[in-house]
Design an enzyme around this catalytic site. Structure first.
Site, PDB file in Angstrom:
ATOM      1  N   ARG A   1       3.748  -3.186  -9.283  1.00 30.90           N
ATOM      2  CA  ARG A   1       4.691  -2.343 -10.026  1.00 30.90           C
ATOM      3  C   ARG A   1       4.837  -2.787 -11.473  1.00 30.90           C
ATOM      4  NH1 ARG A   1       5.623  -2.103  -4.730  1.00 30.90           N
ATOM      5  NH2 ARG A   1       6.781  -0.351  -3.807  1.00 30.90           N
TER       6      ARG A   1
ATOM      7  N   GLY B   1      -3.278   0.170  -0.372  1.00 33.10           N
ATOM      8  CA  GLY B   1      -2.546   1.427  -0.311  1.00 33.10           C
ATOM      9  C   GLY B   1      -1.509   1.534  -1.407  1.00 33.10           C
TER      10      GLY B   1
ATOM     11  N   ASP C   1       6.749  -5.291   6.931  1.00 26.25           N
ATOM     12  CA  ASP C   1       5.587  -6.162   6.767  1.00 26.25           C
ATOM     13  C   ASP C   1       5.700  -7.447   7.588  1.00 26.25           C
ATOM     14  OD1 ASP C   1       4.182  -4.471   5.103  1.00 26.25           O
ATOM     15  OD2 ASP C   1       5.013  -5.323   3.274  1.00 26.25           O
TER      16      ASP C   1
ATOM     17  N   LYS D   1      -1.054   1.308   9.033  1.00 23.33           N
ATOM     18  CA  LYS D   1      -1.199   0.277   8.020  1.00 23.33           C
ATOM     19  C   LYS D   1      -2.687  -0.049   7.867  1.00 23.33           C
ATOM     20  CE  LYS D   1       3.093  -0.469   6.784  1.00 23.33           C
ATOM     21  NZ  LYS D   1       3.526  -0.357   5.369  1.00 23.33           N
TER      22      LYS D   1
ATOM     23  N   ARG E   1      -2.483  -9.342   7.516  1.00 28.93           N
ATOM     24  CA  ARG E   1      -1.271  -9.786   8.189  1.00 28.93           C
ATOM     25  C   ARG E   1      -1.523 -10.092   9.669  1.00 28.93           C
ATOM     26  NH1 ARG E   1       2.099  -9.515   4.066  1.00 28.93           N
ATOM     27  NH2 ARG E   1       2.130  -7.668   2.732  1.00 28.93           N
TER      28      ARG E   1
END
Length: 456
Positions: free
Chosen positions: A57, A124, A343, A370, A416
């Site tokens: 971001r 993503g 997450d 995901k 993950r």
């Protein structure tokens, strides 16, 4: 404990180094399969890579600002490298020589048409947020990614952007996506499924729209975008589950930011510490944004001892977290709990295998879209290790405590999953082989090195 290489073919995590001229040395190679031995004790302290949610971001917003932004603590993972590469393909100057990254922002109008598709790799977040950035720009570009990213749904962000006037062509709601900059009109968006990525894409598009853009969330999601927008001079209002941005004739201000450690990466070490009474890990300089720390409350409700030393100054709260293992008990999680810790669910599943009772997780269908189908992949891996897992369309039930055994398990290329199963291996009765372990380079290239440092 040791992490033993079993397959010689490897992927070197060089994407980040390649994204910067004269960047620092690439992270350590991660082999495509790793053996993790059981540990007798977990103890130590460490820092984790910078928060990639914040990094994506702030890089994009810095490119939209007018002036030089300085960003310290950017992570070395492949996801953030994809965002850097996309921005540089649009002629955004980004450099890093022996210190913070410097982004020379010149606003939307400075973007140049890229010479080829913008490769979002496996990220993503990069793809969805770049759609918001490009929808109101003056250029046309195609966003694409790897096979995994091409399977992930993009209609949820494409459709509301089109309602604002965006020109986006997609392949049945999936990548590759071609976006042509257009004049956008602010709208009120009511989201059916909570998603910080979709919310952020709409807010980014709203910066170049005529009139206010608002997003109504069924459940509050992480607010990194809103915090950064305020810090850079945007008019942002949050009330009653609605976030609104009002475009300004003034450009975004450049920012100086130190990205805190990624809480979702730190969650694996917190989970590891919680697995056995007396095990303990301290993570320093980690992000403590309240919209990200639901996992701490869940661990505490399961019986772990949590100590937090927070610093709430600056754009993002940060500080130290120490987790010490105690006797664990099962919990029940609903849709709101899942959204708040989306997450961290793989880490929660590992802890649940060692908790007394039945842990029930519902409202988690989002995990099926995901980087992998995380409900299916985690269920399969834990069953191979001896856990009793009941999988449903929108969740799982885990019956604990389980005596885990060493096994060969698959990450399905999901970073993950690889990290979660490595943590589970610490309490197994024998060595566990994790296939496709090199995918940890997406977010945490030095994960297995840090694992070796904590396991005794």
């Amino acid at each position: 404990m040791s992490c033993t290489i079993t397959v010689s073919a490897s992927i070197t995590a060089t994407a980040w180094a390649n994204s910067f001229s004269r960047a620092r040395v690439p992270p350590t190679d991660v082999e495509s399969a790793q053996i993790v031995e059981p540990a007798t004790r977990i103890a130590g302290e460490l820092r984790v890579p910078g928060d990639k949610s914040i990094a994506h971001r702030v890089l994009m917003l810095a490119a939209l600002a007018h002036g030089e932004s300085r960003i310290a603590g950017l992570p070395d993972g492949e996801d953030v490298a994809a965002t850097v590469a996309c921005l540089r393909s649009l002629a955004v100057k980004i450099d890093r020589i022996g210190g913070p990254a410097r982004v020379h922002g010149r606003g939307w109008r400075s973007f140049s048409p890229p010479h080829g598709p913008l490769d979002c790799a496996n990220s993503g977040t990069t793809m969805r947020l770049m759609l918001g950035v490009l929808s109101g720009s003056w250029v046309s570009a195609t966003l694409d990614g790897d096979a995994s990213l091409r399977r992930r749904p993009m209609g949820r962000v494409v459709d509301p952007l089109r309602l604002m006037g965006a020109s986006i062509q997609s392949k049945d709601g999936h990548a590759p996506l071609t976006v042509t900059g257009a004049r956008l009109q602010g709208r009120r968006h009511v989201m059916a499924v909570p998603s910080a990525q979709v919310k952020s894409a709409l807010l980014l598009a709203g910066l170049s729209a005529s009139g206010p853009t608002s997003v109504v969330e069924p459940v509050a999601t992480r607010d990194h975008t809103e915090r950064l927008l305020r810090a850079m001079g945007t008019d942002v209002h949050v009330a009653a589950g609605t976030v609104e941005v009002r475009p300004s004739h003034q450009p975004l201000r450049p920012i100086e930011l130190s990205v805190p450690g990624d809480f979702s990466s730190a969650a694996f070490w917190m989970a590891a510490a919680a697995l056995r009474p007396g095990w303990s890990v301290a993570i320093h300089e980690v992000g403590l944004n309240p919209s990200r720390t639901a996992f701490l409350r869940l661990l505490e409700s399961m019986g772990a001892e949590i100590q937090v030393d927070a610093d709430n100054t600056g754009v993002e709260p940060h500080g130290s977290v120490t987790v010490t293992g105690r006797r664990l008990r099962a919990v029940t999680m609903g849709a709101a709990d899942v959204a708040a810790a989306i997450d961290e669910i793989p880490a929660i599943l590992i802890v649940a295998t060692q908790a007394e009772g039945t842990t029930l997780i519902e409202g988690a269908a989002e995990l099926r879209v995901k980087e992998s189908d995380r409900l299916a992949t985690m269920s399969e891996g834990l069953r191979r290790m001896g856990a009793v897992v009941d999988e449903r369309a929108d969740g799982v039930t885990i019956h604990g405590p389980a005596k885990l055994r060493g096994a060969t398990v698959e990450s399905k290329g999901d970073h993950r999953i690889a990290m979660a199963l490595a943590v589970a291996a610490l309490v197994a009765s024998g060595p566990t082989t994790i296939e496709d372990a090199d995918c940890v380079a997406i977010s945490y290239p030095d994960f297995f090195t840090d694992l070796q440092g904590l396991a005794k």
